[in-house]
Enzyme design. Sequence first.
Site, PDB file in Angstrom:
ATOM      1  N   LYS A   1       0.806  -1.214   0.000  1.00 20.44           N
ATOM      2  CA  LYS A   1       0.000   0.000   0.000  1.00 20.44           C
ATOM      3  C   LYS A   1       0.850   1.281   0.000  1.00 20.44           C
ATOM      4  CE  LYS A   1      -3.969  -2.080   2.361  1.00 20.44           C
ATOM      5  NZ  LYS A   1      -4.838  -1.970   3.555  1.00 20.44           N
TER       6      LYS A   1
ATOM      7  N   TYR B   1     -12.419  -2.163  -3.929  1.00 18.01           N
ATOM      8  CA  TYR B   1     -12.893  -2.307  -2.553  1.00 18.01           C
ATOM      9  C   TYR B   1     -14.412  -2.166  -2.434  1.00 18.01           C
ATOM     10  CZ  TYR B   1      -8.136  -2.320  -0.673  1.00 18.01           C
ATOM     11  OH  TYR B   1      -6.843  -2.650  -0.358  1.00 18.01           O
TER      12      TYR B   1
ATOM     13  N   ARG C   1      -1.387 -14.228   4.798  1.00 13.70           N
ATOM     14  CA  ARG C   1      -2.076 -13.557   5.900  1.00 13.70           C
ATOM     15  C   ARG C   1      -1.264 -13.675   7.198  1.00 13.70           C
ATOM     16  NH1 ARG C   1      -6.478 -11.408   4.277  1.00 13.70           N
ATOM     17  NH2 ARG C   1      -7.525 -11.227   6.283  1.00 13.70           N
TER      18      ARG C   1
ATOM     19  N   THR D   1      -4.679  -7.000  11.124  1.00 19.17           N
ATOM     20  CA  THR D   1      -4.974  -5.704  10.504  1.00 19.17           C
ATOM     21  C   THR D   1      -4.546  -4.545  11.393  1.00 19.17           C
ATOM     22  OG1 THR D   1      -6.831  -6.679   9.315  1.00 19.17           O
ATOM     23  CG2 THR D   1      -6.826  -4.290   9.516  1.00 19.17           C
TER      24      THR D   1
ATOM     25  N   ASN E   1      -1.924   0.260   6.915  1.00 18.37           N
ATOM     26  CA  ASN E   1      -1.324  -0.959   7.454  1.00 18.37           C
ATOM     27  C   ASN E   1      -0.409  -1.692   6.472  1.00 18.37           C
ATOM     28  OD1 ASN E   1      -3.164  -2.230   5.777  1.00 18.37           O
ATOM     29  ND2 ASN E   1      -4.558  -2.795   7.431  1.00 18.37           N
TER      30      ASN E   1
ATOM     31  N   HIS F   1      -2.154  -5.500   1.719  1.00 19.09           N
ATOM     32  CA  HIS F   1      -3.465  -6.132   1.546  1.00 19.09           C
ATOM     33  C   HIS F   1      -3.202  -7.542   1.053  1.00 19.09           C
ATOM     34  CE1 HIS F   1      -7.539  -6.898  -0.059  1.00 19.09           C
ATOM     35  NE2 HIS F   1      -6.878  -7.494  -1.028  1.00 19.09           N
TER      36      HIS F   1
ATOM     37  N   GLU G   1      -9.567 -10.991  -7.286  1.00 18.74           N
ATOM     38  CA  GLU G   1      -8.621  -9.895  -7.089  1.00 18.74           C
ATOM     39  C   GLU G   1      -7.451  -9.979  -8.066  1.00 18.74           C
ATOM     40  OE1 GLU G   1      -9.477  -8.766  -2.428  1.00 18.74           O
ATOM     41  OE2 GLU G   1      -7.672  -9.909  -2.896  1.00 18.74           O
TER      42      GLU G   1
END
Length: 140
Positions: free
Chosen positions: A11, A51, A87, A93, A114, A117, A128
């Site tokens: 990000k 999103y 993950r 998160t 954060n 993603h 995605e």
Amino acid sequence: MAIERTLSIIKPDATTRNLTGKINAKFEDAGLRIVAQKRIQLTKAQAGEFYKVHAERPFYDELTTFMASAPVVVQVLEGESAIAKNREVMGATNPADAAPGTIRAEFAESVGENSVHGSDAPETAKEEIAYFFSGLELVG
């Protein structure tokens, strides 16, 4: 365990601090391979479409504005149980809840900023990945 692919986004808060290489090293050290990657600048509309599942949530406008604020790195990670592994490497998160050594524990600035993603399920990963990459770009 099955070989899977998952989408990863580095990000704006991470790309603007030149953390792409450090983040990618964490994925690779965990046994994930980067099979597609590109640096792009999302528009607010593109971020909104990506999103859209969050469109009714109070943070949606802030999220889409943030995701369009600077370049992102979109990539496809591949490996055994890649979705769960990604993950795990990302961490919770909320960086305050993220395990030591995870990307978010080390690099995230807040819950909203954060750093990364990752897809949350096989169906989501497929959608995605297709949003950002054509089949010809997946060169694993």
